[in-house]
Motif scaffolding. Structure first.
Motif, PDB file in Angstrom:
ATOM      1  N   ARG A 134     119.070  96.735 139.872  1.00 16.98           N
ATOM      2  CA  ARG A 134     120.160  96.454 138.958  1.00 16.98           C
ATOM      3  C   ARG A 134     119.609  95.845 137.691  1.00 16.98           C
ATOM      4  O   ARG A 134     118.765  94.950 137.729  1.00 16.98           O
ATOM      5  CB  ARG A 134     121.155  95.469 139.595  1.00 16.98           C
ATOM      6  CG  ARG A 134     122.009  96.084 140.662  1.00 16.98           C
ATOM      7  CD  ARG A 134     122.626  94.961 141.472  1.00 16.98           C
ATOM      8  NE  ARG A 134     121.584  94.129 142.093  1.00 16.98           N
ATOM      9  CZ  ARG A 134     121.763  92.854 142.391  1.00 16.98           C
ATOM     10  NH1 ARG A 134     122.885  92.260 142.120  1.00 16.98           N
ATOM     11  NH2 ARG A 134     120.801  92.176 142.977  1.00 16.98           N
ATOM     12  N   LEU A 135     120.073  96.324 136.578  1.00 20.08           N
ATOM     13  CA  LEU A 135     119.608  95.731 135.330  1.00 20.08           C
ATOM     14  C   LEU A 135     120.215  94.355 135.175  1.00 20.08           C
ATOM     15  O   LEU A 135     121.347  94.104 135.540  1.00 20.08           O
ATOM     16  CB  LEU A 135     120.026  96.599 134.151  1.00 20.08           C
ATOM     17  CG  LEU A 135     119.206  97.868 134.009  1.00 20.08           C
ATOM     18  CD1 LEU A 135     119.725  98.670 132.849  1.00 20.08           C
ATOM     19  CD2 LEU A 135     117.750  97.526 133.818  1.00 20.08           C
ATOM     20  N   GLY A 136     119.457  93.488 134.613  1.00 19.05           N
ATOM     21  CA  GLY A 136     119.960  92.145 134.358  1.00 19.05           C
ATOM     22  C   GLY A 136     120.131  91.370 135.634  1.00 19.05           C
ATOM     23  O   GLY A 136     120.797  90.336 135.664  1.00 19.05           O
ATOM     24  N   ALA A 137     119.537  91.847 136.692  1.00 20.82           N
ATOM     25  CA  ALA A 137     119.731  91.204 137.981  1.00 20.82           C
ATOM     26  C   ALA A 137     119.159  89.794 137.991  1.00 20.82           C
ATOM     27  O   ALA A 137     119.413  89.025 138.892  1.00 20.82           O
ATOM     28  CB  ALA A 137     119.064  92.024 139.078  1.00 20.82           C
ATOM     29  N   GLY A 138     118.410  89.486 136.956  1.00 20.08           N
ATOM     30  CA  GLY A 138     117.790  88.172 136.922  1.00 20.08           C
ATOM     31  C   GLY A 138     118.808  87.045 136.883  1.00 20.08           C
ATOM     32  O   GLY A 138     118.520  85.928 137.281  1.00 20.08           O
ATOM     33  N   HIS A 139     119.974  87.337 136.389  1.00 25.46           N
ATOM     34  CA  HIS A 139     120.882  86.221 136.143  1.00 25.46           C
ATOM     35  C   HIS A 139     121.810  85.971 137.301  1.00 25.46           C
ATOM     36  O   HIS A 139     123.015  86.151 137.226  1.00 25.46           O
ATOM     37  CB  HIS A 139     121.649  86.478 134.854  1.00 25.46           C
ATOM     38  CG  HIS A 139     120.709  86.724 133.728  1.00 25.46           C
ATOM     39  ND1 HIS A 139     120.089  85.725 133.025  1.00 25.46           N
ATOM     40  CD2 HIS A 139     120.199  87.892 133.229  1.00 25.46           C
ATOM     41  CE1 HIS A 139     119.291  86.241 132.122  1.00 25.46           C
ATOM     42  NE2 HIS A 139     119.330  87.553 132.232  1.00 25.46           N
ATOM     43  N   VAL A 140     121.215  85.590 138.371  1.00 24.66           N
ATOM     44  CA  VAL A 140     122.016  85.260 139.542  1.00 24.66           C
ATOM     45  C   VAL A 140     122.613  83.884 139.291  1.00 24.66           C
ATOM     46  O   VAL A 140     121.928  82.965 138.870  1.00 24.66           O
ATOM     47  CB  VAL A 140     121.126  85.222 140.792  1.00 24.66           C
ATOM     48  CG1 VAL A 140     121.960  84.927 142.012  1.00 24.66           C
ATOM     49  CG2 VAL A 140     120.385  86.515 140.919  1.00 24.66           C
ATOM     50  N   ALA A 141     123.867  83.784 139.573  1.00 27.68           N
ATOM     51  CA  ALA A 141     124.555  82.529 139.232  1.00 27.68           C
ATOM     52  C   ALA A 141     123.932  81.327 139.942  1.00 27.68           C
ATOM     53  O   ALA A 141     123.521  81.438 141.067  1.00 27.68           O
ATOM     54  CB  ALA A 141     126.024  82.612 139.621  1.00 27.68           C
ATOM     55  N   VAL A 171     116.323  78.444 131.704  1.00 22.49           N
ATOM     56  CA  VAL A 171     114.894  78.393 132.034  1.00 22.49           C
ATOM     57  C   VAL A 171     114.374  79.818 132.221  1.00 22.49           C
ATOM     58  O   VAL A 171     113.346  80.218 131.678  1.00 22.49           O
ATOM     59  CB  VAL A 171     114.655  77.578 133.310  1.00 22.49           C
ATOM     60  CG1 VAL A 171     113.173  77.620 133.686  1.00 22.49           C
ATOM     61  CG2 VAL A 171     115.125  76.162 133.134  1.00 22.49           C
ATOM     62  N   ASP A 172     115.131  80.558 132.979  1.00 23.64           N
ATOM     63  CA  ASP A 172     114.763  81.949 133.232  1.00 23.64           C
ATOM     64  C   ASP A 172     114.665  82.715 131.917  1.00 23.64           C
ATOM     65  O   ASP A 172     113.692  83.418 131.660  1.00 23.64           O
ATOM     66  CB  ASP A 172     115.811  82.575 134.149  1.00 23.64           C
ATOM     67  CG  ASP A 172     115.481  84.007 134.461  1.00 23.64           C
ATOM     68  OD1 ASP A 172     114.294  84.290 134.730  1.00 23.64           O
ATOM     69  OD2 ASP A 172     116.394  84.848 134.432  1.00 23.64           O
ATOM     70  N   ALA A 173     115.681  82.542 131.081  1.00 24.34           N
ATOM     71  CA  ALA A 173     115.711  83.285 129.822  1.00 24.34           C
ATOM     72  C   ALA A 173     114.501  82.926 128.963  1.00 24.34           C
ATOM     73  O   ALA A 173     113.812  83.801 128.437  1.00 24.34           O
ATOM     74  CB  ALA A 173     117.005  82.973 129.066  1.00 24.34           C
ATOM     75  N   VAL A 174     114.211  81.636 128.862  1.00 24.74           N
ATOM     76  CA  VAL A 174     113.085  81.211 128.027  1.00 24.74           C
ATOM     77  C   VAL A 174     111.780  81.775 128.567  1.00 24.74           C
ATOM     78  O   VAL A 174     110.973  82.355 127.834  1.00 24.74           O
ATOM     79  CB  VAL A 174     113.016  79.667 127.957  1.00 24.74           C
ATOM     80  CG1 VAL A 174     111.684  79.227 127.361  1.00 24.74           C
ATOM     81  CG2 VAL A 174     114.167  79.129 127.143  1.00 24.74           C
ATOM     82  N   ILE A 175     111.606  81.641 129.877  1.00 25.46           N
ATOM     83  CA  ILE A 175     110.346  82.118 130.451  1.00 25.46           C
ATOM     84  C   ILE A 175     110.198  83.626 130.279  1.00 25.46           C
ATOM     85  O   ILE A 175     109.137  84.129 129.905  1.00 25.46           O
ATOM     86  CB  ILE A 175     110.253  81.716 131.932  1.00 25.46           C
ATOM     87  CG1 ILE A 175     110.090  80.192 132.025  1.00 25.46           C
ATOM     88  CG2 ILE A 175     109.078  82.406 132.609  1.00 25.46           C
ATOM     89  CD1 ILE A 175     110.032  79.671 133.439  1.00 25.46           C
ATOM     90  N   SER A 187     111.220  80.424 137.111  1.00 25.29           N
ATOM     91  CA  SER A 187     112.152  81.362 136.502  1.00 25.29           C
ATOM     92  C   SER A 187     113.168  81.852 137.528  1.00 25.29           C
ATOM     93  O   SER A 187     114.377  81.857 137.290  1.00 25.29           O
ATOM     94  CB  SER A 187     111.370  82.528 135.914  1.00 25.29           C
ATOM     95  OG  SER A 187     112.230  83.438 135.324  1.00 25.29           O
ATOM     96  N   GLY A 188     112.682  82.246 138.658  1.00 25.82           N
ATOM     97  CA  GLY A 188     113.560  82.816 139.670  1.00 25.82           C
ATOM     98  C   GLY A 188     114.476  81.775 140.284  1.00 25.82           C
ATOM     99  O   GLY A 188     115.665  82.019 140.521  1.00 25.82           O
TER     100      GLY A 188
END
Lengths: 345, 315, 627
Positions: free
Chosen positions: B308-315, A150-154, A143-144
């Protein structure tokens, strides 16, 4: 809510968030240390040195080690066969022949308690190797590192799985699968001549581990993911990428190393949880089955004022063993945490 | 931030539907049949088929689910219990939830009421033997299984001293709540002690405390106005967590002390394959959990801007 | 930073949760857990199984089990050593009614020597799965419905069918037609009279498919037309029955006279009619009031005054009761559970069952509670371990017999279970009609067991270690533990060289799988519904019976059972049943274990005439407080 055996916080959102926050800090910690001349080694040795200094923790580690080693040698050190019933001597109090007394079937309590500890030991090991840890780490890494869809699905899947009423589903899961697996494992035992897989409850704990993993991997995955996100932006990954290292190599060498410290903390703090899970499982009706001794069942059958009043030895000795083990695990978890995260100290 | 919140809010109903549907499906597809439980020792396949057909249990899963959700959404009707025949789910669940919530609240009050002052004490004695002793004692209490604390309390306070009633439920202000609340609350004290201790130590190192001390404010004022108040912020946020955690662990306490709470009911419902009651619990629990999750997510950046919220979406 | 520290706390928090959750495990409360006899969830009764974790069971059953020679209003109290023998009342066999005479005597009037009136009996109990008598299929519920409702026939304290709402009853010469005349003063609790029309309507309601009764076939199926009333379109399509609006076999003659026609002469018809499925409801209330179950208008000695699920159920006396109003004002049943023994010692409840752990202390004559201890006879039930006769190694009768000879039941009963149970020597429990004390059953004989094994077809397999695997499945809901006695049995079988794995399945799954005959070896039980041997032998051992879970089918046994169904001569019937019972014992499709019940109960000295019975029978109206 079913407590997570490995202590890798599962569905509780606070826990997840905190794992995340924490991981950021230990990430800082690592990066800081990375800049030091001796690099990683000093971090580990420093942590260990901090741990050594805690006397109570060291005592507890010794006790745990003693219990683990002792219980694995239990067939050699116990005075009786743990199954040998003696109808003429049921529910006898402590005596020279039976230092812990005898149970309702006239079996030696000392032997039963030692073997009960052995069951717990086997279970802690089985469960740690079981799904939650592995699945959580793999999913978190993917995910990371991969990000995007992939991240979104997981992450979405994780939210779904961690929103379930676990006990309910776990029970259904177990009752649906255990009979089938039992038949398969019996065939396997017959074919290989092994005879301990079912008797030691390994089968049950494997099933439970998988079941828990399905509903409980998310906490670990989030922790790992946060850690990976941290690391991704750091320079040494960039450097690795530039030098043409493969994805797998980067995941394995760089990132796994980064999450090890929070992992160790989680695991050590969660050991008592693992040990305690055995009691929960007995409660769900899928734990270890007689005649294999189990501390969980002993507490269960005897945790009443009536027993305490009339046959206290039936409850006090198993409770003593359980409490001592839990206490040592708790102290150890606390100490390891302090050692690896000195800033909170 | 705004986008993130909206995305979460849109996702929320889907999450509830997915989770409840899977629960619904697993319950029905899993082993066990409520009609068989009604039949008890008189198993009879003809009767069973007839009753299942009448109850609509043989319809396709999606139709059953749609019918159920329609009742829930349009009429807030959770159906009729299978275990308590002739009683509606709302009737069965309603008061139980209130009872469990009150008991949990009482337990949390004990946890915090003891945990905060003790944690503060430990922090102020940091590094001394007291510090270690306090934390160790708290951990020891945490390690004691309920199987021993509950019986001991019953024997001592109910039987020998006869100062507390043995069991039952009399509301939040009845003495009947004391023992179960203590048994439930005590193991959590260690958590609060360590939490408070850590955050107080943290605050102690902050500039404003040094400033306050430097200004020559009385030590008491410094302690209670500056240290404790700031140190309690994380404790407040943990309140919900502790409460939620307790909710999972009430079963045995309910059983030892005869409290008509949620824990025992859900076990009984599971044993009887009381689908409507179980689904009622699943819907309430999931909604509660999802909302709590959202609120927490929203609170964290406010408490700690570094997240940070939504920080998961690093490009 | 502060947040960071938080995580440390989370993990330990999980532990503490754990500890709490474990706790939950407790599912079973103290007493229940520790006394296998009274507490192992009763396999046959779902309600009790479900109630097991609520601690109420042991207490709850003080009522449903047995004890006293029925007619003697004084209970047998047990100073010091209890005697099992003699505690069992002799039950006169169920007589097939002779034509012409009254087919059953009247129920006793509530004793009219006017003992002290008033008072409230407080006890622990479990939530009844149903208050609606037509839906009741378990003992927990029937205790409540028996007090609140009534029917034409009930059972007396010695388990005989006696007339309740009816004042007379006659049977036609061919044994097919029963005519009942209602009592003049028969009334509902609101004072309105019970008419023949009410009776007919009630039977038809019970047999209406929309009522969802699970017991209508079993208890009313002998009445002509009930099967058609229960008919669904599918079944009609299959040509099994014809949908009918009314039950043809129940005819109203006049306001107080009603006639039942049976499909064949059935000696046990009256006994079946005493079950709640045949109870009379108030048509106006049921059809008009959607929430009638909150305050049902029954005909029983007590009315349901309050019922809060999981908390409290209150019964109040019915002043209009046709057999004379009860002596006590009300009964409070605490449903939320608790630790029964401590509640009893704290004077919070009037009676409780006794767990194994307290028993030795209470049996000591010097213990202050000793005079309050009462021995109860075993319930009308039998517990067993079923052996699937098609599954190796149980397809050889010698192996099955060896399993029986290998276990020392009396030793286990004495040393592990404090004699709270007694060894099952046959299928029919002592005191039950047709009980035969001359059966050749099984006794502990390991040498014989070994011999049998060595002469069986599995002798070589046993010697070479290729003996088929055996898995014993037991039922248990949350918190249920493996009964202590089973562990001893496993050990005794192991001494023969037979290793057995235990598998525990929760009740719902167990029911399903045992019904599908999936188990090789399983622990189960049967509790009598009505006092007739047909209820044990035909239902459990006929090759076609759905309650026969071992696949056992012996053509000779089947033939005899079918013959007994319509045999009108009582002695001849019982002779057949005795013969069947012996054949079954010799074939050994079961390992016989226990007759069991509450065993012991504590009852406060101020409570008089609380009878410990072997079946659920209306009995609260006899209770009075002697001070």
């Amino acid at each position: 809510m079913l407590p997570d055996r490995s202590g890798l916080s599962t569905r509780d959102s606070h826990a997840e968030q905190l794992d995340w926050a924490e991981s950021e800090l230990s990430g800082d910690q690592l990066l800081e240390l990375d800049t030091q001349p001796i690099r990683g080694h000093s971090y580990w040795s420093l942590a260990l040195r901090r741990l050594y200094r805690k006397k109570l923790a060291m005592v507890c580690i010794s006790i745990i080690a003693f219990m683990y080693v002792g219980s694995l040698l239990s067939p050699l050190i116990t005075p009786y066969d743990f199954r040998a019933v003696d109808l003429q001597n049921t529910r006898q109090g402590p005596s020279l022949a039976h230092p812990f007394g005898t149970d309702r079937q006239g079996r030696d309590m000392l032997t039963r308690v030692i073997f009960g500890v052995r069951t717990t030991v086997i279970i802690t090991i089985t469960s740690l190797l079981g799904g939650t840890l592995v699945l959580g780490v793999v999913m978190g890494l993917m995910s990371g590192y991969m990000g995007r869809w992939v991240d979104a699905v997981i992450m979405r899947t994780g939210e779904v799985t961690s929103s379930f009423p676990e006990i309910l589903l776990l029970l259904i899961f177990v009752s649906a699968f255990r009979p089938r697996l039992l038949t398969a494992v019996q065939a396997f035992e017959d074919a290989t001549g092994l005879d301990w897989i079912i008797r030691l409850g390994v089968l049950d704990f494997m099933i439970i581990s998988v079941g828990l993993a399905i509903f409980g991997w998310f906490g670990m995955a989030r922790l790992v993911r946060g850690q990976v996100l941290q690391a991704r932006e750091s320079q040494y990954i960039e450097a690795a990428l530039v030098t043409g290292a493969s994805t797998a190599h980067i995941l394995r060498v760089h990132m796994l190393r980064n999450i090890l410290s929070p992992l160790i903390v989680s695991v050590s703090a969660g050991l008592a949880g693992v040990a305690g899970a055995e009691l929960v499982l007995s409660w769900i009706g899928v734990g270890v089955f007689p005649p294999t001794p189990s501390l969980g069942r002993m507490l269960f059958e005897n945790g009443s004022p009536q027993v305490l009043l009339n046959h206290p030895h039936l409850i006090l000795f198993p409770i003593g063993a359980v409490t001592l083990l839990f206490f040592c695990f708790n102290i150890l978890g606390d100490a390891v945490n302090d050692a690896f995260n000195p800033r909170t100290r | 931030m705004g986008v993130y919140v909206i995305r979460r809010l849109i996702w929320l109903p889907f999450l509830v539907v997915i989770v409840t549907f899977i629960t619904f499906a697993m319950l029905r597809l899993g082993p066990g049949d409520p009609v068989q439980i009604w039949l008890g020792q008189h198993q009879n396949d003809e009767v069973r088929e007839r009753i299942r057909a009448k109850l609509g249990l043989d319809d396709p899963l999606f139709i059953q689910y749609a019918r159920y959700m329609e009742g829930v959404i349009t009429r807030l009707d959770f159906g009729e219990s299978f275990k308590f025949r002739g009683k509606s789910v709302r009737e069965v669940i309603g008061t139980r939830i209130l009872v469990s919530m009150q008991l949990n609240l009482a337990a949390v009050i004990i946890t915090l009421g003891v945990g905060i002052p003790v944690g503060l004490l430990a922090a102020l004695r940091q590094g001394t033997g007291w510090d270690n002793l306090i934390v160790s004692i708290a951990l020891a209490f945490q390690s004691l299984p309920v199987f021993i604390t509950a019986p001991v309390m019953l024997l001592v306070f109910a039987l020998h001293l006869d100062v507390l009633p043995t069991s039952g439920w009399g509301g939040f202000f009845s003495p009947k709540i004391i023992m179960p609340a203590i048994v439930m609350g005590v193991p959590g004290i260690a958590i609060v002690v360590r939490l408070v201790r850590a955050s107080v130590l943290d605050v102690l190192g902050q500039e404003y405390v040094r400033t306050a001390r430097a200004k020559g404010l009385p030590e008491l004022t410094v302690r209670y106005r500056h240290i404790l108040r700031n140190a309690l912020i994380p404790v407040t946020t943990s309140f919900g967590f502790i409460l939620a955690g307790l909710a999972g662990g009430t079963f045995i306490v309910e059983i030892y002390f005869g409290i008509p709470g949620v824990g025992r009911l859900s076990l009984e419902a599971l044993n009887a394959r009381d689908y409507p009651v179980l689904m009622g619990f699943a819907i309430i629990a999931t909604t509660f959990f999802v909302l709590a999750n959202l609120i927490v997510d929203l609170m964290y950046p406010w408490l700690d801007p570094r997240i940070r919220l939504g920080a998961g979406h690093v490009a | 930073m502060v947040l960071a520290s938080f995580r440390l706390l989370i993990l330990p928090a999980m532990l503490s949760l754990l500890v709490l959750v474990l706790a939950c495990g407790g599912g079973s409360p103290p007493e229940t857990e520790t006394s296998p006899a009274a507490t192992e969830p009763t396999p046959t009764l779902p309600a009790r199984a479900a109630a097991a974790p609520t601690a109420t069971q042991s207490a709850g059953d003080a009522g449903t089990s047995a004890a006293t020679p029925a007619q003697a209003p004084t209970r047998e109290s047990v100073p010091g050593q209890p005697s099992t023998s003699g505690a069992v009342p002799t039950v006169a066999p169920l007589a097939a009614p002779a034509a012409g005479e009254n087919c059953a005597p009247s129920a006793d009037l509530t004793f009219d020597n006017r003992p002290p009136q008033g008072g409230t009996l407080v006890r622990l109990y479990a939530d009844p799965p149903s208050i609606d008598p037509h839906l009741v299929s378990d003992a927990t519920s029937s205790v409540i419905t028996n007090e609140v409702f009534g029917g034409l026939v009930t059972l007396s304290l010695d388990y005989q069918p006696v007339l309740d709402l009816a004042e007379s009853c006659s049977v036609s010469d061919d044994g097919l037609t029963y005519t009942f005349v209602l009592r003049e003063n028969a009334s509902f609790q609101d004072g309105s009279p019970v008419t023949a029309q009410d009776v007919k309507w009630s039977i038809e309601r019970a047999a209406d498919p929309d009522t969802l009764s699970t017991t209508a076939e079993t208890y009313l199926g002998d009445i002509v037309g009930v099967k058609d009333k229960l008919c669904t379109e599918e079944a009609q399509g299959a040509g099994e029955c014809t949908i009918a609006d009314e039950v043809r076999g129940v005819q109203v003659i006049d306001d107080r006279t009603i006639e039942f026609t049976l499909d064949a002469p059935k000696a046990y018809f009256l006994a079946k009619l005493s079950y709640p499925t045949a109870y009379v409801l108030d048509q106006d209330q049921v059809t008009e009031d959607g929430s009638w179950l909150d305050r049902p208008n029954g005909t029983g000695p007590f009315r349901l005054a309050q019922y809060d699920i999981g908390e409290l159920l209150i019964l109040e006396k019915n002043e209009h009761y046709h057999l004379g109003p009860p002596h006590i004002d009300s009964v409070h049943m605490i449903l939320s559970g608790g630790t029964a023994m401590i509640m009893y010692e704290n004077d919070e409840i009037h009676l409780t069952g006794v767990g194994t752990d307290d028993l030795p202390r209470l049996l000591d004559p010097n213990d202050p509670l000793n005079p309050q201890l009462h021995r109860s006879a075993q319930d009308f039930s039998v517990f067993y371990i079923g052996l699937n006769v098609n599954d190796p190694p149980f397809d050889d009768p010698k192996v099955r017999q060896a399993m029986n000879y290998a276990i020392d039941l009396s030793g286990i009963a004495e040393n592990v279970l404090d004699n709270r149970v007694s060894q099952a020597t046959g299928v029919i429990p002592p005191g039950f009609p047709s009980y035969n004390e001359n059966l050749r059953g099984y006794t502990f004989n390991p040498d014989l067991a070994r011999e049998l094994l060595e002469s069986s077809t599995y002798a070589d397999a046993l010697a070479s270690g290729d003996f088929p695997r055996i898995t014993l499945t037991i039922s248990g809901s949350f918190g249920a533990t493996v009964p202590t006695y089973l562990e001893v049995m496993l050990e005794q079988w192991r001494a023969l060289g037979i290793e057995i794995d235990i598998q525990q399945t929760e009740w719902a799954t167990f029911l399903q799988d045992v019904n599908d005959k999936k188990y090789q070896m399983f622990s189960h039980g049967w509790i009598a519904d009505y006092p007739d041997p047909e209820n044990f032998l035909d239902l459990l051992f006929h090759g076609e019976s759905q309650n026969n879970h071992t696949s056992y089918s012996n053509p000779e046994v089947n033939r005899l059972l079918e013959e007994a169904r319509t045999e009108r001569d009582r002695d001849r019937r019982f002779e057949i049943y005795n013969q069947v019972e012996q054949m079954v014992l010799d074939d050994a499709p079961w390992v016989w274990t226990w007759y069991r019940g509450e065993g012991y109960a504590l009852i406060k000295p101020e409570v008089s005439d609380y009878f410990l019975l072997q079946m659920s029978i209306p009995k609260y109206r006899y209770i009075y407080f002697n001070k």
